[in-house]
Design an enzyme around this catalytic site. Structure first.
Site, mmCIF file in Angstrom:
data_model
loop_
_atom_site.group_PDB
_atom_site.id
_atom_site.type_symbol
_atom_site.label_atom_id
_atom_site.label_comp_id
_atom_site.label_asym_id
_atom_site.label_seq_id
_atom_site.Cartn_x
_atom_site.Cartn_y
_atom_site.Cartn_z
ATOM 1 N N HIS E 17 23.909 31.056 2.992
ATOM 2 C CA HIS E 17 25.201 30.872 3.665
ATOM 3 C C HIS E 17 26.206 31.932 3.215
ATOM 4 O O HIS E 17 26.949 32.488 4.015
ATOM 5 C CB HIS E 17 25.790 29.493 3.335
ATOM 6 C CG HIS E 17 24.974 28.335 3.785
ATOM 7 N ND1 HIS E 17 24.598 27.317 2.936
ATOM 8 C CD2 HIS E 17 24.451 28.018 4.999
ATOM 9 C CE1 HIS E 17 23.892 26.424 3.609
ATOM 10 N NE2 HIS E 17 23.776 26.826 4.858
ATOM 11 N N LYS E 41 23.567 12.739 8.925
ATOM 12 C CA LYS E 41 23.789 11.297 8.821
ATOM 13 C C LYS E 41 24.209 10.876 7.408
ATOM 14 O O LYS E 41 25.276 10.353 7.189
ATOM 15 C CB LYS E 41 22.519 10.543 9.245
ATOM 16 C CG LYS E 41 22.323 10.534 10.755
ATOM 17 C CD LYS E 41 23.233 9.538 11.463
ATOM 18 C CE LYS E 41 23.680 9.964 12.869
ATOM 19 N NZ LYS E 41 22.625 10.299 13.796
ATOM 20 N N ARG E 90 17.758 32.215 10.746
ATOM 21 C CA ARG E 90 16.751 32.484 9.731
ATOM 22 C C ARG E 90 15.361 32.522 10.317
ATOM 23 O O ARG E 90 14.518 33.303 9.944
ATOM 24 C CB ARG E 90 16.735 31.330 8.710
ATOM 25 C CG ARG E 90 17.375 31.548 7.431
ATOM 26 C CD ARG E 90 17.371 30.214 6.708
ATOM 27 N NE ARG E 90 17.173 29.105 7.649
ATOM 28 C CZ ARG E 90 16.987 27.850 7.304
ATOM 29 N NH1 ARG E 90 16.970 27.522 6.036
ATOM 30 N NH2 ARG E 90 16.824 26.912 8.190
ATOM 31 N N SER E 128 19.238 24.239 2.622
ATOM 32 C CA SER E 128 19.910 23.217 1.813
ATOM 33 C C SER E 128 18.937 22.081 1.482
ATOM 34 O O SER E 128 18.967 21.522 0.398
ATOM 35 C CB SER E 128 21.123 22.668 2.560
ATOM 36 O OG SER E 128 22.103 23.674 2.713
#
Lengths: 167, 167, 167, 167, 167, 167
Positions: E17, E41, E90, E128
């Protein structure tokens, strides 16, 4: 002596997985088929059941061991002295996830190598998820999983069929 | 007479789905648009609501029927005497999943054929998931779903907007 | 009566193509397997040879005709009164090219529909290009092409083997 | 003792290829880097030049041999007693071609196994084609190929630069 | 003056990022890194924690602001007067989702442009999700996330390690 | 002031290219549409013809210049003082090639940024190659290219039609 691990969730093992086991067993002195306990959130089968089924179906291969592990795959590989991680590739989406996993693992453990085999064409459409769904609805599993796995799946879903009064 | 089924979750139906319905209705004598009740875990709309919306939007097509089913798609196809399963392809990831599903279905029911149509370019980015998210945040749905579906979505999310005091 | 065309270069026809022919012949009243003369720049076989091989291998199917054409596929479809173009999908790269071709054809001839079938898993790796290369080096073709095609390939490359004193 | 071959066109060898050589040399007793003479139509370098460059750059690896071959890869593998074909995967399009090649080779020679390694992230964008183009226009090659290859490329394109009076 | 937003879940921010932040900050007068509160979520970190970590790591860039938002990205872009949405690419699966999102956003807000940068090769495998998993099992994070993020991850998972008595 | 270049072969320019031109012209102060003379081996149109067609169709955009160049794109970008290379993405295969090109260019010229826009859905199937083929066979070009390009294509292929006595 080269030890390799073949990690996966095997929930349950399919003929596609067995194809990889057979071919990897030919390439390495010692192959550990390793049930990753935390790879899926809510597995259909417990780790113990998955190990049981794998043990039944790998008996023809002398140099294949079945085990279960928790934690990072590279940590398990190190603990077992394995220099190679074996993975099967079936489809493009496999490719991408595997690519990212392999590069991450290389960063975490540069001395462990990830190696890929392409799943045989006849098995290229088999997935544990499809097997679970077909079993759930009572479809035919004969071409997808070994008999012992089909039996375990039937047993797992029996209560549902009994309760619902279906076939 | 050739009967085809077009199975899906249709949660809710979009203009992309309608494009496939229109074109498949031209190719086959009888087309059944079939709401798969178990395809998604927690649908936004009940199967009955999804059938209701589909019935509203397929009225222009004489040979199109709307139905709902549980279980394996190939079992439903057999029950309805359908020789063809119709599916729309939009994107690469569709392609892969559909490919695996089609080959699995061919194994389970060799006499049923899966046939694919490419979604029209203008609809290639439409997905039920995006529609639900846009509706949730009160975005404009005019280009994505028929008016009756937009109305149902607004109704579904009304309580939220009222409760939260937002737009 | 629905007429469909299955256009391609068929240089030469493989068991993968035959799988599509058989399945499309079941879906439509009349299927025309159409050798596109200009699809490849320097084909190994002339259009006449490709038509000849196709005619040999489609004899089991009563409703299948073999033809050759020049020009745009949609123009040929219109000339023959075909409402459907059939294409086989094997792989992701197929998907993309086919997707673009289908959308372009839809623009040029909105009344002609392109329909896709997924090639059977066992044939998913077969390509005419690989067949030509294997034949060139005298490899085994038994699982890839019908006997008449294997014979034509051997004949085509015979001079090379004779001259080079190999295999 | 396990012998593996790493076939390719290597026109010219890049740091991406060398990454695969180094890792495969760690996995097998004997690795043959094999220049496929007929893999590309009009190579920039002759097979002899490609073998020369490879020999220069693999000197650090004791168990690596460089060779050239004509014909089918599986036939060469058999002649050399190699049970394994090693290939590097960089990208999705690699994946597809390699997948088809591996399945075709499995059909032709079931006892030879194709095994894939993922090219390291830092090398994932390197291709011989890009290297040739950059060299042609006099761009910087230091991060892409070993010095001996850069020198050979400069030499190959020198006449052009001299003639054109550029860079 | 051109304002751009770089929306994402950043759960947590990785070096991948940061690569995009640095490059986008060079292209636009004002860059807003915007934590999308509803994109996932059950995030590992609260929106406040994610904003805190981002603020620590973007301090070198004068024209970069960190913010959080709820609702549709295009609505947020409009509220902030941003003409550009920046996204990193990516991998192929990114490409597809991003493609659909970009086209949907174009439909909802034609005056807002989505622009893509390719993540640097060295960061192409970072996600992540992988970072969270590696942190969960106590793996090394030094090459994947900035020190402040590694510290936050260790803190987040400390209770688990303490309770379980593991490394 | 930010200068961007939009390099390509434009053989010929399509409505898909024009979509990218229009959107990039909105993002940057100065946009150079740059015909890459050596990107394709045997173009249909000369570089001069391609520049001529582009100049006709970009007249509505005040800040757009048309140029041609030979050599590496990054060298041209540097010569023109452009900090940004703009490219359109249509499909997965575009993605891969573009990804490799962008990473290679980043290596060669770290200060030049490559930025991607997704081609509008309605143009996602348009390619110069398809346009050339359709023009060759006299198909309708109205939805694919501007009138001046259609006229140039007709002129280019006129001799063929005249000679063959067709269309």
């Amino acid at each position: 002596m080269t030890t390799a691990i073949y990690p996966g969730s095997f929930d349950p093992v399919t003929y596609g997985h067995l194809d990889i086991v057979e071919r990897a067993a030919n390439l390495f002195d010692h192959l550990i088929v390793a049930v990753a306990e935390n790879m899926v959130k809510r597995p259909l089968f417990t780790a113990a059941e998955r190990v049981y089924m794998l043990k039944q179906v790998v008996t023809p291969y002398r140099n294949v061991e079945v085990d279960a592990f928790e934690g990072l795959t590279v940590d398990y590989a190190r603990r077992r002295g394995a220099r190679v991680i074996v993975r099967g590739l079936r489809a493009i989406s496999d490719f991408e996830n595997e690519f990212m996993m392999a590069l991450t693992n290389k960063k975490l453990a540069p001395e462990v190598e990830t190696m890929f085999l392409m799943t045989r064409a006849e098995c290229s459409f088999m997935s544990s998820r499809a097997v679970r769904e077909i079993a759930y609805f009572g479809g035919c599993l004969a071409d997808l999983v070994p008999p012992v796995v089909a039996e375990m799946l039937r047993h797992k879903f029996r209560q549902r069929w009994t309760a619902a009064g279906e076939g």
